[in-house]
Write a protein that holds these residues in place. Structure first.
Motif, PDB file in Angstrom:
ATOM      1  N   VAL A   1      21.488 -13.789  32.423  1.00 18.13           N
ATOM      2  CA  VAL A   1      20.547 -14.081  33.469  1.00 18.13           C
ATOM      3  C   VAL A   1      21.344 -15.221  34.463  1.00 18.13           C
ATOM      4  CG1 VAL A   1      18.858 -15.512  34.274  1.00 18.13           C
ATOM      5  CG2 VAL A   1      18.320 -13.927  32.283  1.00 18.13           C
ATOM      6  N   LYS A   2      21.986 -16.104  33.893  1.00 22.89           N
ATOM      7  CA  LYS A   2      22.781 -16.997  34.627  1.00 22.89           C
ATOM      8  C   LYS A   2      23.934 -16.649  35.522  1.00 22.89           C
ATOM      9  CE  LYS A   2      25.923 -19.530  32.521  1.00 22.89           C
ATOM     10  NZ  LYS A   2      26.392 -20.713  31.491  1.00 22.89           N
ATOM     11  N   ALA A   3      24.644 -15.530  34.866  1.00 19.16           N
ATOM     12  CA  ALA A   3      25.509 -14.932  35.501  1.00 19.16           C
ATOM     13  C   ALA A   3      24.817 -13.811  36.835  1.00 19.16           C
ATOM     14  CB  ALA A   3      26.259 -13.941  34.558  1.00 19.16           C
ATOM     15  N   GLU A   4      23.871 -13.411  36.313  1.00 20.73           N
ATOM     16  CA  GLU A   4      23.430 -12.752  37.595  1.00 20.73           C
ATOM     17  C   GLU A   4      22.828 -13.483  38.672  1.00 20.73           C
ATOM     18  OE1 GLU A   4      19.998  -9.040  38.243  1.00 20.73           O
ATOM     19  OE2 GLU A   4      19.991 -10.173  36.488  1.00 20.73           O
TER      20      GLU A   4
ATOM     21  N   HIS B   1      19.093 -17.428  24.117  1.00 23.31           N
ATOM     22  CA  HIS B   1      20.448 -18.066  24.586  1.00 23.31           C
ATOM     23  C   HIS B   1      21.419 -17.107  25.139  1.00 23.31           C
ATOM     24  CE1 HIS B   1      19.559 -22.245  23.957  1.00 23.31           C
ATOM     25  NE2 HIS B   1      19.110 -22.031  22.687  1.00 23.31           N
ATOM     26  N   TRP B   2      21.529 -16.117  24.407  1.00 19.84           N
ATOM     27  CA  TRP B   2      22.262 -14.894  24.663  1.00 19.84           C
ATOM     28  C   TRP B   2      21.814 -14.366  26.162  1.00 19.84           C
ATOM     29  CZ3 TRP B   2      20.996  -9.599  25.232  1.00 19.84           C
ATOM     30  CH2 TRP B   2      22.065  -8.605  25.766  1.00 19.84           C
TER      31      TRP B   2
ATOM     32  N   ALA C   1      20.261  -5.668  41.470  1.00 21.35           N
ATOM     33  CA  ALA C   1      19.786  -6.452  40.493  1.00 21.35           C
ATOM     34  C   ALA C   1      19.440  -5.554  39.030  1.00 21.35           C
ATOM     35  CB  ALA C   1      18.629  -7.293  40.820  1.00 21.35           C
ATOM     36  N   THR C   2      19.641  -6.223  38.140  1.00 22.56           N
ATOM     37  CA  THR C   2      18.994  -5.467  36.950  1.00 22.56           C
ATOM     38  C   THR C   2      17.435  -5.332  36.724  1.00 22.56           C
ATOM     39  OG1 THR C   2      18.926  -7.534  35.682  1.00 22.56           O
ATOM     40  CG2 THR C   2      20.715  -6.287  35.401  1.00 22.56           C
ATOM     41  N   GLU C   3      16.693  -4.721  36.231  1.00 15.81           N
ATOM     42  CA  GLU C   3      15.491  -4.417  36.005  1.00 15.81           C
ATOM     43  C   GLU C   3      14.854  -5.629  35.741  1.00 15.81           C
ATOM     44  OE1 GLU C   3      14.466  -0.946  33.666  1.00 15.81           O
ATOM     45  OE2 GLU C   3      15.261   0.464  35.056  1.00 15.81           O
ATOM     46  N   HIS C   4      15.313  -6.566  35.082  1.00 16.87           N
ATOM     47  CA  HIS C   4      14.265  -7.620  34.653  1.00 16.87           C
ATOM     48  C   HIS C   4      14.137  -8.868  35.582  1.00 16.87           C
ATOM     49  CE1 HIS C   4      18.647  -9.227  33.375  1.00 16.87           C
ATOM     50  NE2 HIS C   4      17.901 -10.350  33.959  1.00 16.87           N
ATOM     51  N   LEU C   5      14.975  -8.730  36.753  1.00 16.89           N
ATOM     52  CA  LEU C   5      14.720  -9.468  37.743  1.00 16.89           C
ATOM     53  C   LEU C   5      13.509  -8.791  38.849  1.00 16.89           C
ATOM     54  CD1 LEU C   5      15.431 -11.865  39.826  1.00 16.89           C
ATOM     55  CD2 LEU C   5      17.218 -10.688  40.706  1.00 16.89           C
TER      56      LEU C   5
ATOM     57  N   MET D   1      13.381 -17.419  27.642  1.00 13.24           N
ATOM     58  CA  MET D   1      14.466 -18.666  27.591  1.00 13.24           C
ATOM     59  C   MET D   1      13.529 -19.929  27.498  1.00 13.24           C
ATOM     60  SD  MET D   1      15.915 -16.060  29.316  1.00 13.24           S
ATOM     61  CE  MET D   1      15.293 -16.037  30.821  1.00 13.24           C
ATOM     62  N   PRO D   2      14.077 -21.025  26.774  1.00 13.64           N
ATOM     63  CA  PRO D   2      13.389 -21.959  26.418  1.00 13.64           C
ATOM     64  C   PRO D   2      12.936 -22.763  27.575  1.00 13.64           C
ATOM     65  CG  PRO D   2      15.687 -21.749  25.393  1.00 13.64           C
ATOM     66  CD  PRO D   2      15.763 -20.714  26.219  1.00 13.64           C
ATOM     67  N   ALA D   3      11.664 -23.039  27.461  1.00 13.44           N
ATOM     68  CA  ALA D   3      10.957 -23.742  28.454  1.00 13.44           C
ATOM     69  C   ALA D   3      11.698 -25.072  29.087  1.00 13.44           C
ATOM     70  CB  ALA D   3       9.405 -23.940  28.280  1.00 13.44           C
ATOM     71  N   SER D   4      11.772 -25.140  30.313  1.00 15.25           N
ATOM     72  CA  SER D   4      12.696 -26.257  30.971  1.00 15.25           C
ATOM     73  C   SER D   4      13.993 -26.319  30.343  1.00 15.25           C
ATOM     74  CB  SER D   4      11.549 -27.360  30.572  1.00 15.25           C
ATOM     75  OG  SER D   4      10.554 -27.305  31.242  1.00 15.25           O
ATOM     76  N   TRP D   5      14.615 -25.455  29.789  1.00 15.15           N
ATOM     77  CA  TRP D   5      15.915 -25.366  29.367  1.00 15.15           C
ATOM     78  C   TRP D   5      16.995 -25.435  30.527  1.00 15.15           C
ATOM     79  CZ3 TRP D   5      20.065 -21.421  28.541  1.00 15.15           C
ATOM     80  CH2 TRP D   5      21.081 -21.852  27.782  1.00 15.15           C
ATOM     81  N   ILE D   6      17.817 -26.473  30.692  1.00 12.46           N
ATOM     82  CA  ILE D   6      18.503 -26.743  31.882  1.00 12.46           C
ATOM     83  C   ILE D   6      20.122 -26.637  31.357  1.00 12.46           C
ATOM     84  CG2 ILE D   6      19.001 -28.441  33.729  1.00 12.46           C
ATOM     85  CD1 ILE D   6      16.474 -29.838  32.890  1.00 12.46           C
ATOM     86  N   PRO D   7      20.668 -25.322  31.489  1.00 12.26           N
ATOM     87  CA  PRO D   7      22.325 -25.257  31.121  1.00 12.26           C
ATOM     88  C   PRO D   7      22.923 -25.578  32.079  1.00 12.26           C
ATOM     89  CG  PRO D   7      21.147 -23.044  31.507  1.00 12.26           C
ATOM     90  CD  PRO D   7      20.002 -23.991  31.804  1.00 12.26           C
ATOM     91  N   GLU D   8      24.129 -25.879  32.027  1.00  9.49           N
ATOM     92  CA  GLU D   8      25.227 -26.005  32.985  1.00  9.49           C
ATOM     93  C   GLU D   8      25.596 -24.680  33.812  1.00  9.49           C
ATOM     94  OE1 GLU D   8      26.680 -28.628  34.080  1.00  9.49           O
ATOM     95  OE2 GLU D   8      26.035 -30.352  32.872  1.00  9.49           O
TER      96      GLU D   8
END
Length: 405
Positions: A265-268, A259-260, A290-294, A396-403
């Motif tokens: 990721v969301k911010a990026e 989640h952290w 971009a950070t390396e993970h993208l 990240m949780p599969a199919s997780w849909i955060p606001e």
């Protein structure tokens, strides 16, 4: 016949309760030094005639069934049946093991018939399974996962229990790709309506992998080797409780990290979305760092058609790859899950974790709307999780849909 075989019993532990649910009867013998050893090799020993091997097999099975009277309450015995011997029967109307069971007046609910081979005549195996099932016995299939040629047989036989191949379990505890394969097989078995049994469990990590495979039962030296006497059902409950507690703590920590990371990721991706909204050409993206993970991103229309090149992240900046322009990705689950969201503008959807075919690294895809007509898809490296047993949690949780609004 000078050889004397006898049964030992290895406990089968139920993951939900921690208690011993059953015991697999395994053939044992004495070696030249008087030590008790496995008798498995005897049944393929060409120095013995087929008749001798069959008689030894039936004798040890009879000894096991005779001990059902001392079976602890609410437990079962699992006995191995090789379809290989069936070719030597004159008729399937008279099956020796069934005759033993009837003569001993054994309660069918106390016995699981474990089919040890699926390479023989499928019609014969199916008839054998039907005969046992008609008598009320549960059916288990051994060593599932040793070859995909088994899949049609599993679907046809509809076993009550599927035992996952122990070699896959052992390699999967240290190899994320093999772990994914074992988890897939466990999920498949569950979808076929069978209980999953992971055998050969010797370490904590192998037990944790078994849990991630939806294992209803586990079996192996971690709990006990085969013994002459059946262990009391509650003898494993404390050990399983401790293992589950540790597993739960690790899973919670991994999920917290997930989640952290999702927030990062969301911010990026929100920053990237703003750049894309304002960009008038591909060149406008050259200053977005971009950070390396993208690893890469690309853009699709609402129908799933890729309308941009792949933007590949590199130490030299963005590399544009036109190879996939025009491809349609609407069939991927995360795509239509985003489209099916009630508030598409404020949703971020993640795919299931996967091995990226271009880099071989563990990855996930994040999907969100740029505007009413364009969708951003970003492939993200699951950093540092290549051999993590908790890769299903740490991503990240599969199919997780955060606001994200």
């Amino acid at each position: 016949m000078s050889l004397k075989l006898f049964p030992y019993f290895q406990p089968i532990v139920e993951t939900a309760t921690g208690r011993i649910a059953g015991y697999e009867a395994l053939a044992r013998m004495k070696d030249e030094n008087g030590n008790t050893v496995s008798a498995g090799r005897i049944f393929s020993d060409k120095d013995l005639s087929v008749k001798e091997r069959i008689e030894l097999d039936r004798d040890v099975r009879l000894q096991a069934l005779q001990q059902i009277q001392s079976l602890p309450e609410d437990t079962f015995i699992s006995i191995n049946i090789s379809p290989e011997w069936l070719q030597y029967l004159e008729s399937l109307d008279s099956i020796p093991t069934l005759e033993m069971i009837k003569q001993l007046a054994v309660d069918p609910s106390k016995v699981v018939i474990e089919i040890t081979e699926l390479d023989g005549d499928l019609d014969v195996i199916q008839r054998l399974v039907e005969r046992y099932r008609e008598e009320g016995f549960c059916i288990a299939i051994d060593d599932f996962g040793t070859g995909f040629s088994q899949l049609d047989r599993i679907a046809l036989l509809k076993p009550d229990i599927i035992k996952l191949d122990m070699t896959l379990l052992k390699s999967g505890s240290t190899d994320s790709r093999r772990a994914s394969m074992v988890q897939m097989l466990g999920e498949l078995a569950s979808k076929l309506g069978s209980k999953v049994l992971c055998e050969g469990v010797e370490t904590d990590d192998e037990y944790y992998l078994a849990l991630s495979c939806n294992a209803v039962y586990v079996q192996g030296f971690l709990f006990s080797e085969a013994q002459s006497e059946m262990l009391l059902p509650d003898s494993t409950t404390k050990q399983v409780k401790d293992l589950l507690s540790h597993y739960r703590d690790m899973a919670i920590n991994a999920t917290s990290r997930s989640h952290w990371r999702a927030e990062k990721v969301k911010a990026e991706l929100l920053s990237l979305r703003e750049v894309l909204k304002a960009a008038s050409s591909d060149e406008d993206l050259q200053y977005f760092v971009a950070t390396e993970h993208l690893m890469r991103f690309y853009i699709c229309d609402r129908l799933g058609n890729q309308i941009s090149p792949n933007f590949e992240n590199s130490d030299k900046g963005w590399i544009l790859n036109e190879k996939h322009r025009g491809f349609n990705w609407s069939w991927r689950p995360y795509f239509f899950e985003l489209l099916g969201s009630a508030d598409t503008k404020n949703r971020l959807v993640f795919s299931e974790p996967y091995q990226d075919i271009h880099t071989g690294q563990r990855a996930q895809t994040a999907v969100l709307f740029i505007d009413d007509s364009r969708i951003l898809l970003a492939d993200l490296l699951d950093e540092g999780q290549e051999t993590d047993l908790f890769n299903g949690f740490s991503a990240m949780p599969a199919s997780w849909i955060p606001e994200i609004g």
